[in-house]
Design a protein around this motif. Structure first.
Motif, PDB file in Angstrom:
ATOM      1  N   ILE A   1       0.814  -1.204   0.000  1.00 39.51           N
ATOM      2  CA  ILE A   1       0.000   0.000   0.000  1.00 39.51           C
ATOM      3  C   ILE A   1       0.853   1.262   0.000  1.00 39.51           C
ATOM      4  O   ILE A   1       0.473   2.291  -0.566  1.00 39.51           O
ATOM      5  CB  ILE A   1      -0.990  -0.002   1.187  1.00 39.51           C
ATOM      6  CG1 ILE A   1      -2.104   1.013   0.935  1.00 39.51           C
ATOM      7  CG2 ILE A   1      -0.308   0.304   2.486  1.00 39.51           C
ATOM      8  CD1 ILE A   1      -3.189   0.991   1.975  1.00 39.51           C
ATOM      9  N   ILE A   2       2.034   1.208   0.600  1.00 42.20           N
ATOM     10  CA  ILE A   2       2.930   2.378   0.570  1.00 42.20           C
ATOM     11  C   ILE A   2       3.389   2.640  -0.868  1.00 42.20           C
ATOM     12  O   ILE A   2       3.396   3.789  -1.329  1.00 42.20           O
ATOM     13  CB  ILE A   2       4.140   2.165   1.504  1.00 42.20           C
ATOM     14  CG1 ILE A   2       3.691   2.150   2.967  1.00 42.20           C
ATOM     15  CG2 ILE A   2       5.183   3.255   1.282  1.00 42.20           C
ATOM     16  CD1 ILE A   2       4.813   1.816   3.940  1.00 42.20           C
ATOM     17  N   ILE A   3       3.765   1.592  -1.593  1.00 40.86           N
ATOM     18  CA  ILE A   3       4.185   1.766  -2.994  1.00 40.86           C
ATOM     19  C   ILE A   3       3.032   2.312  -3.829  1.00 40.86           C
ATOM     20  O   ILE A   3       3.191   3.258  -4.605  1.00 40.86           O
ATOM     21  CB  ILE A   3       4.688   0.436  -3.573  1.00 40.86           C
ATOM     22  CG1 ILE A   3       5.917  -0.057  -2.807  1.00 40.86           C
ATOM     23  CG2 ILE A   3       5.020   0.590  -5.055  1.00 40.86           C
ATOM     24  CD1 ILE A   3       6.393  -1.438  -3.243  1.00 40.86           C
ATOM     25  N   LEU A   4       1.841   1.714  -3.661  1.00 39.77           N
ATOM     26  CA  LEU A   4       0.678   2.146  -4.434  1.00 39.77           C
ATOM     27  C   LEU A   4       0.299   3.578  -4.105  1.00 39.77           C
ATOM     28  O   LEU A   4       0.033   4.379  -5.012  1.00 39.77           O
ATOM     29  CB  LEU A   4      -0.497   1.208  -4.158  1.00 39.77           C
ATOM     30  CG  LEU A   4      -1.823   1.589  -4.822  1.00 39.77           C
ATOM     31  CD1 LEU A   4      -1.691   1.571  -6.342  1.00 39.77           C
ATOM     32  CD2 LEU A   4      -2.942   0.641  -4.380  1.00 39.77           C
ATOM     33  N   ALA A   5       0.266   3.929  -2.829  1.00 38.47           N
ATOM     34  CA  ALA A   5      -0.116   5.285  -2.435  1.00 38.47           C
ATOM     35  C   ALA A   5       0.874   6.313  -2.968  1.00 38.47           C
ATOM     36  O   ALA A   5       0.484   7.414  -3.386  1.00 38.47           O
ATOM     37  CB  ALA A   5      -0.219   5.380  -0.913  1.00 38.47           C
ATOM     38  N   THR A   6       2.160   5.963  -2.971  1.00 37.53           N
ATOM     39  CA  THR A   6       3.166   6.878  -3.521  1.00 37.53           C
ATOM     40  C   THR A   6       2.955   7.084  -5.017  1.00 37.53           C
ATOM     41  O   THR A   6       3.025   8.200  -5.529  1.00 37.53           O
ATOM     42  CB  THR A   6       4.579   6.324  -3.271  1.00 37.53           C
ATOM     43  OG1 THR A   6       4.754   6.081  -1.872  1.00 37.53           O
ATOM     44  CG2 THR A   6       5.642   7.307  -3.747  1.00 37.53           C
ATOM     45  N   TYR A   7       2.691   5.991  -5.714  1.00 39.78           N
ATOM     46  CA  TYR A   7       2.439   6.072  -7.161  1.00 39.78           C
ATOM     47  C   TYR A   7       1.214   6.940  -7.459  1.00 39.78           C
ATOM     48  O   TYR A   7       1.243   7.790  -8.364  1.00 39.78           O
ATOM     49  CB  TYR A   7       2.235   4.672  -7.722  1.00 39.78           C
ATOM     50  CG  TYR A   7       1.700   4.655  -9.129  1.00 39.78           C
ATOM     51  CD1 TYR A   7       2.480   5.057 -10.208  1.00 39.78           C
ATOM     52  CD2 TYR A   7       0.398   4.224  -9.388  1.00 39.78           C
ATOM     53  CE1 TYR A   7       1.980   5.046 -11.499  1.00 39.78           C
ATOM     54  CE2 TYR A   7      -0.103   4.208 -10.672  1.00 39.78           C
ATOM     55  CZ  TYR A   7       0.681   4.615 -11.725  1.00 39.78           C
ATOM     56  OH  TYR A   7       0.188   4.602 -12.995  1.00 39.78           O
ATOM     57  N   LEU A   8       0.131   6.746  -6.706  1.00 45.48           N
ATOM     58  CA  LEU A   8      -1.090   7.511  -6.969  1.00 45.48           C
ATOM     59  C   LEU A   8      -0.927   8.971  -6.567  1.00 45.48           C
ATOM     60  O   LEU A   8      -1.525   9.862  -7.184  1.00 45.48           O
ATOM     61  CB  LEU A   8      -2.268   6.873  -6.235  1.00 45.48           C
ATOM     62  CG  LEU A   8      -2.714   5.522  -6.823  1.00 45.48           C
ATOM     63  CD1 LEU A   8      -3.784   4.877  -5.945  1.00 45.48           C
ATOM     64  CD2 LEU A   8      -3.239   5.701  -8.246  1.00 45.48           C
ATOM     65  N   THR A   9      -0.122   9.245  -5.545  1.00 44.80           N
ATOM     66  CA  THR A   9       0.168  10.638  -5.203  1.00 44.80           C
ATOM     67  C   THR A   9       0.889  11.317  -6.350  1.00 44.80           C
ATOM     68  O   THR A   9       0.579  12.464  -6.722  1.00 44.80           O
ATOM     69  CB  THR A   9       1.023  10.717  -3.931  1.00 44.80           C
ATOM     70  OG1 THR A   9       0.333  10.075  -2.852  1.00 44.80           O
ATOM     71  CG2 THR A   9       1.311  12.163  -3.555  1.00 44.80           C
ATOM     72  N   LYS A  10       1.844  10.616  -6.936  1.00 42.93           N
ATOM     73  CA  LYS A  10       2.533  11.141  -8.116  1.00 42.93           C
ATOM     74  C   LYS A  10       1.564  11.344  -9.267  1.00 42.93           C
ATOM     75  O   LYS A  10       1.629  12.341 -10.002  1.00 42.93           O
ATOM     76  CB  LYS A  10       3.661  10.186  -8.506  1.00 42.93           C
ATOM     77  CG  LYS A  10       4.324  10.470  -9.847  1.00 42.93           C
ATOM     78  CD  LYS A  10       3.884   9.468 -10.883  1.00 42.93           C
ATOM     79  CE  LYS A  10       4.280   9.842 -12.278  1.00 42.93           C
ATOM     80  NZ  LYS A  10       3.723   8.944 -13.302  1.00 42.93           N
ATOM     81  N   PHE A  11       0.600  10.417  -9.441  1.00 44.95           N
ATOM     82  CA  PHE A  11      -0.391  10.546 -10.510  1.00 44.95           C
ATOM     83  C   PHE A  11      -1.205  11.822 -10.342  1.00 44.95           C
ATOM     84  O   PHE A  11      -1.415  12.579 -11.300  1.00 44.95           O
ATOM     85  CB  PHE A  11      -1.312   9.323 -10.520  1.00 44.95           C
ATOM     86  CG  PHE A  11      -2.538   9.497 -11.384  1.00 44.95           C
ATOM     87  CD1 PHE A  11      -2.475   9.282 -12.747  1.00 44.95           C
ATOM     88  CD2 PHE A  11      -3.744   9.902 -10.838  1.00 44.95           C
ATOM     89  CE1 PHE A  11      -3.597   9.453 -13.549  1.00 44.95           C
ATOM     90  CE2 PHE A  11      -4.872  10.080 -11.623  1.00 44.95           C
ATOM     91  CZ  PHE A  11      -4.796   9.847 -12.992  1.00 44.95           C
TER      92      PHE A  11
END
Length: 559
Positions: free
Chosen positions: A358-368
């Motif tokens: 979830i940390i990886i996914l949340a970081t990716y979506l924040t960048k999105f």
């Protein structure tokens, strides 16, 4: 030959009658909110298959008798996908590039999302692409529910899922049995989905943001957006955090309720999305928001693909809502709820795999969301119309498929250990950094008109000229340096990589959590071909020049 036609028609009639009887004895007679949808699909598919077989038989007869038969699919300017597979060219325009005169072919009809292609495909190919495939893809609501059911009730085993369907007492209709395991429109699901949608719509209206413009459409329209996506995303995540704190401190429940009721939620949003896509189809036909709209003449394909490029309802941009405010934001929220459930069941150490993911996914979506304005210039927005394909996909397919790794890990905890967790987390963040750097290179080159250094050198660019359908000449910059000199879509490679790293904590016991990674790889590879068709039609020889300088699609020296 004289016996073939009546026998064939008789067989078809028996098949049709048997199918209808089986359907009514199994699915239709059940108290299922989905029966209207199944009836529509089955009846339409049978009718279309009958017509196709009739036509083949007649063609054989007439061929042997040396007759000619008119084509079943006529090539009209407003026709089906078959005669618009590549952009129709309006002619040519000459321009000086590096002292040489080049002829650029210019596109028409980009907003249609369907293109013209010569020579035209056969009418069978057209029928397959515009009717059969869309009907089959409209079965995907069942797939999303079976994914949930497999992850939660079948221990994540795809073989067990297949066995359940195959051994169903309802025979082939066992594929629809999953609807009997959920409640469509339950009080909880209506409150959660309705409340969340209302919350996001209010934020879209009240949260400030600068005005940004999308690319000019071939009809001369310029879509305008409010760039407030990052603020709305942060407000939403902060609100979720506060709600979680309140529920844990002052109630006996938590956001893990989403996991407990996820089948009902997924079924309800599926039914809502199907009606919503019907509304969009009718709106595009009778009350379009702009001239970037129209019908292909095939209602099945129009429902699937959409009839408008940029629909708005009461001032709300439909694509921004479905793709960003619902799809991508829910993509971040659902794993949080599932991780909460894993923590409550197994404790911190056993749920660290979920936390890393979830940390990886949340970081990716924040960048999105930080880059959301750039997303408005991608193929999802400028080419794909707002129909079942993209709107149902964002409302249902993202929650149903993209979060598979997370819902699977609730019942499959893995104690990764801190060193392994750190390696996976670092690798995922590194992929996000490379993905961002690649997107950033293109943005700054276009923003500075190429007057910037890329990897310490002046970038090589191709200034590609094209014309809109209104005859207005435009120019785009194609970057040939940096990451974009390695492959035309190099940024897809780290995107696939980060999906791998947020999935690998689920282990290798089952293939189910890797569904999204597999889907993403196929999607992005296919998108490179779609982009080639679009850009070749739009830029002509300029794009050909770019392809010669950058021959690889995603992986340098490989693909």
């Amino acid at each position: 030959m004289t016996v073939l036609v009546p026998e064939t028609f008789t067989i078809i009639s028996y098949i049709n009658a048997a199918a209808c009887e089986a359907f009514h004895n199994t699915i239709y007679q059940r108290n299922s909110a989905f029966k209207w949808y199944c009836t529509l699909l089955i009846d339409t598919l049978v009718a279309q298959l009958k017509n196709l077989l009739y036509s083949w038989v007649l063609r054989c007869l007439l061929y042997f008798h040396s007759f000619q038969i008119p084509k079943m699919v006529q090539n009209s300017t407003n026709g089906s996908l078959a005669h618009r597979v590549a952009h129709q060219t309006n002619g040519t325009s000459s321009s000086k590039v590096s002292g040489k005169t080049e002829t650029a072919r210019n596109s028409n009809g980009l907003s249609n999302g369907i293109h013209k292609h010569s020579p035209s495909p056969s009418w069978q190919s057209s029928f397959l692409a515009t009717t059969i495939i869309p009907i089959l893809l409209m079965m995907l609501p069942n797939v999303t529910l079976w994914i949930w059911y497999t992850a939660v009730h079948l221990d994540g085993s795809c073989m067990e899922c297949i066995s359940t369907i195959v051994n169903s007492p309802n025979g082939v209709w066992g594929f629809f049995d999953v609807w009997s395991k959920v409640t469509v429109g339950s009080r909880f699901s209506v409150i959660v989905i309705g409340g969340y949608m209302l919350f996001q719509i209010v934020l879209m209206v009240v949260v400030p943001g600068k005005r940004v413009e999308g690319p000019v459409t071939p009809t001369g329209n310029i879509p305008v957006y409010k760039d407030n996506g990052l603020y709305i995303y942060l407000i939403t995540m902060a609100s979720f955090g506060c709600l979680t704190f309140y529920m844990k401190m002052f109630t006996t429940t938590s956001p893990s309720l989403i996991y407990d009721n996820y089948g009902d939620l997924l079924a309800t949003i599926n039914v809502f999305a199907l009606f919503f896509c019907l509304l969009l189809y009718l709106k595009g036909v009778f009350a379009p928001s702009s001239s970037d709209s129209g019908s292909s003449g095939n209602p099945i394909f129009d429902y699937y693909w959409g009839t408008e490029l940029y629909p708005r309802i009461f001032g709300i941009d439909v694509k921004v809502f479905t793709n960003c405010r619902f799809g991508c934001t829910v993509w971040a929220l659902l794993p949080c709820c599932f991780t909460m459930k894993a923590y409550e069941m197994h404790g911190f150490d056993a749920s660290i795999n979920s936390i890393v993911s979830i940390i990886i996914l949340a970081t990716y979506l924040t960048k999105f969301f930080w880059w959301e304005a750039g997303y408005m210039c991608t193929i999802d927005i400028i080419l794909d119309r707002a129909g079942y394909y993209i709107c149902w996909g964002c409302l249902c397919f993202i929650p149903g498929l993209y979060t598979t790794f997370s819902i699977y890990m609730v019942n499959h905890p893995i104690a990764l250990g801190y060193p392994m967790a750190a390696v996976i987390l670092g690798s995922g963040i590194a992929c996000i950094a490379v993905n961002y750097a690649a997107d950033r290179q293109k943005q700054i080159v276009r923003a500075t008109d190429g007057k910037v250094l890329i990897w310490g050198k002046k970038p090589e660019v191709i200034r590609a000229k094209y014309r809109t359908s209104q005859g207005e000449e435009k120019c785009s910059i194609l970057l040939v340096s940096g990451f974009w000199g390695l492959a035309r879509h190099f940024h897809y490679l780290p995107e696939i990589g980060l999906a791998f790293f947020w999935t690998i904590p689920s282990g290798f016991s089952h293939i189910l959590p890797y569904f999204y990674l597999t889907f993403l790889t196929i999607l992005l590879c296919h998108r490179t071909y779609r982009d080639d068709i679009k850009c070749m039609a739009k830029y002509g020889t300029y794009w050909q020049e770019y392809r010669e300088k950058v021959p690889y699609r995603i992986i340098p020296y490989v693909f």
